[in-house]
Write an enzyme that holds these catalytic residues in place. Sequence first.
Site, PDB file in Angstrom:
ATOM      1  N   LYS A  35       1.251  -1.025  -0.189  1.00 42.88           N
ATOM      2  CA  LYS A  35       0.078   0.099   0.151  1.00 42.88           C
ATOM      3  C   LYS A  35       0.451   0.833   0.143  1.00 42.88           C
ATOM      4  CE  LYS A  35      -4.756   1.177  -0.086  1.00 42.88           C
ATOM      5  NZ  LYS A  35      -5.444   1.185  -0.519  1.00 42.88           N
TER       6      LYS A  35
HETATM    7  P1  NAD Z   1     -14.266   7.800  -1.723  1.00 38.77           P
HETATM    8  O1  NAD Z   1     -13.498   8.363  -1.316  1.00 38.77           O
HETATM    9  O2  NAD Z   1     -15.126   7.945  -2.895  1.00 38.77           O
HETATM   10  O3  NAD Z   1     -15.413   7.335  -1.011  1.00 38.77           O
HETATM   11  C1  NAD Z   1     -15.377   8.094   0.571  1.00 38.77           C
HETATM   12  C2  NAD Z   1     -16.846   8.139   0.910  1.00 38.77           C
HETATM   13  O4  NAD Z   1     -16.897   8.208   1.771  1.00 38.77           O
HETATM   14  C3  NAD Z   1     -17.408   9.491   0.722  1.00 38.77           C
HETATM   15  O5  NAD Z   1     -18.692   9.490   0.203  1.00 38.77           O
HETATM   16  C4  NAD Z   1     -17.175  10.437   1.776  1.00 38.77           C
HETATM   17  O6  NAD Z   1     -17.907  11.097   1.685  1.00 38.77           O
HETATM   18  C5  NAD Z   1     -17.667   9.290   2.850  1.00 38.77           C
HETATM   19  N1  NAD Z   1     -17.096   9.717   4.570  1.00 38.77           N
HETATM   20  C6  NAD Z   1     -16.365   9.900   5.042  1.00 38.77           C
HETATM   21  N2  NAD Z   1     -16.126   9.777   6.120  1.00 38.77           N
HETATM   22  C7  NAD Z   1     -17.318   9.879   6.753  1.00 38.77           C
HETATM   23  C8  NAD Z   1     -17.967   9.640   7.977  1.00 38.77           C
HETATM   24  N3  NAD Z   1     -18.220   9.841   9.137  1.00 38.77           N
HETATM   25  N4  NAD Z   1     -19.600   9.275   7.544  1.00 38.77           N
HETATM   26  C9  NAD Z   1     -19.658   8.727   6.388  1.00 38.77           C
HETATM   27  N5  NAD Z   1     -19.587   9.036   5.636  1.00 38.77           N
HETATM   28  C10 NAD Z   1     -17.688   9.165   5.625  1.00 38.77           C
HETATM   29  O7  NAD Z   1     -13.629   6.122  -1.413  1.00 38.77           O
HETATM   30  P2  NAD Z   1     -13.918   4.638  -1.992  1.00 38.77           P
HETATM   31  O8  NAD Z   1     -12.895   4.333  -2.740  1.00 38.77           O
HETATM   32  O9  NAD Z   1     -15.285   4.702  -1.888  1.00 38.77           O
HETATM   33  O10 NAD Z   1     -12.933   3.848  -0.338  1.00 38.77           O
HETATM   34  C11 NAD Z   1     -13.789   3.636   0.602  1.00 38.77           C
HETATM   35  C12 NAD Z   1     -13.307   3.114   0.938  1.00 38.77           C
HETATM   36  O11 NAD Z   1     -13.589   1.815   0.887  1.00 38.77           O
HETATM   37  C13 NAD Z   1     -11.867   3.028   1.941  1.00 38.77           C
HETATM   38  O12 NAD Z   1     -11.608   2.542   3.181  1.00 38.77           O
HETATM   39  C14 NAD Z   1     -11.732   2.372   0.958  1.00 38.77           C
HETATM   40  O13 NAD Z   1     -10.610   1.942   1.090  1.00 38.77           O
HETATM   41  C15 NAD Z   1     -12.472   1.642   0.668  1.00 38.77           C
HETATM   42  N6  NAD Z   1     -12.268   0.570  -0.516  1.00 38.77           N
HETATM   43  C16 NAD Z   1     -11.773   0.992  -1.701  1.00 38.77           C
HETATM   44  C17 NAD Z   1     -11.609   0.283  -3.460  1.00 38.77           C
HETATM   45  C18 NAD Z   1     -12.111   0.794  -4.330  1.00 38.77           C
HETATM   46  O14 NAD Z   1     -11.722   0.427  -5.195  1.00 38.77           O
HETATM   47  N7  NAD Z   1     -12.749   1.886  -4.044  1.00 38.77           N
HETATM   48  C19 NAD Z   1     -10.901  -0.284  -3.351  1.00 38.77           C
HETATM   49  C20 NAD Z   1     -11.157  -1.456  -1.587  1.00 38.77           C
HETATM   50  C21 NAD Z   1     -11.789  -1.117  -0.625  1.00 38.77           C
END
Ligand code: NAD
Length: 410
Positions: A102
């Site tokens: 990472k």
């Molecule tokens: P992103 O930035 O697109 O979305 C994150 C969302 O969480 C945003 O809408 C933000 O407003 C919201 N958020 C932040 N704090 C919050 C709170 N306190 N309450 C409610 N909502 C809140 O990120 P993403 O790519 O969707 O990733 C989200 C999670 O999924 C992360 O933990 C990431 O590591 C995990 N993840 C993502 C992927 C991917 O392919 N995008 C893959 C594996 C894991």
Amino acid sequence: MGAFEAVRGFFADSAERLDLEAALRDVLSRPQQELVVQVRVPLDDGALAVYDGYRVQYNGARGPYKGGIRFHPQVSLDEVRCFAALMTWKTALLDLPFGGAKGGVQVDPHLLSTPELQRLSRRFMDAVGLLVGPTRDVMAPDVNTDARVMGWMFDEFTRRVGHFPEVITGKPLALGGSLGREAATGRGAVFSLDYLIHREERSAKDTTIAVQGFGNAGSWFARLAHEMGYRIVAVSDSKGAVVNPEGLEPHMVQTHKKETGSVVDFYAGETLECEEIFAVDADVLVPAALSDALVGPNLGFVKARIVLEVANHPVAPDADRALAERGVTVVPDILASAGGVVVSYLEWAQNMQHEQWREKRVNARLKEMMEEATEVVLARAERDDITLRQAAYDIAVERVAEAERSRGFL
Ligand code: NAD
């Protein structure tokens, strides 16, 4: 407890159950190598900003290190170590030919102009580039990094090393990206949940879902689950939650978010505070925002009987134990959020073979792989009378341990 300590604890429990030899416990309980760099970014006004950047390679016994890059003010070495460890267990659980890594930069990208963001992406790749390569370490997007950022990093790498699209996944389609990558994490989580629900002899239409975090992963999850007949009764983002027990239309919420910047004040629901999403009456709670969302204080309100971890490490260890004692099924992050890395693998494989698959083929393979992994975890949990997280870790740790033993692990 720090995030890495928490995930190390899940590994240590597994090592105990598997009676892992001492040398392997030592090898697998910390990163193989880590690089901390200065990322020097010339700003538009002529000043120089210096950010902390990280790349942690946790374990590479099963193949090239693999893991995303995050741009966020809260990025720290501890957090990057945690996610690098999770990637190691996730790739092993899905039986992908990768190790785990990472990276990230401690920066608020929303404060940068587009040219500054591009310079940041290029400077980061330049700073960690020596570690990276299609058979060494393969990068990908994560929070606040998207296909555009991957395209810039890819270009920076190829300028020095030559044209190797396999060095980064989540690229724009024009640079060898895969169809289906953007929706993959959400889609993979839906496949895993749907498999579980049908195995319980329940149906989509009788299952209600609340999604915390309506970003990339959460919004795709909500839209695809809705298409499959699930009722999405609440979604939230960092500004608040919107709830409708009759069911929300996630595509409309997405349009509203695009127009206003948030899900709050969506016309067909009641707007609540962020944290109130945990208390919503729903069968399934999907934390899809940031780490440690479910900790002691907000746990008492949780009504769901299934927690599907789409975010990385959203449930702290004490909350995990408490949920297990209450009989709540937690589908662990290393399974539920693996769709992104599965399609990253398919992108890497397509690049290696100079092929471009149709989206239907990508999604079909993703479904097959998510269902197989879910079945293996459910069967192991039943056989050993342990939680799904314990089962997932045992399978993943066994696989990495076996690869290390086969290499001699010295
Ligand atoms: P992103 O930035 O697109 O979305 C994150 C969302 O969480 C945003 O809408 C933000 O407003 C919201 N958020 C932040 N704090 C919050 C709170 N306190 N309450 C409610 N909502 C809140 O990120 P993403 O790519 O969707 O990733 C989200 C999670 O999924 C992360 O933990 C990431 O590591 C995990 N993840 C993502 C992927 C991917 O392919 N995008 C893959 C594996 C894991």
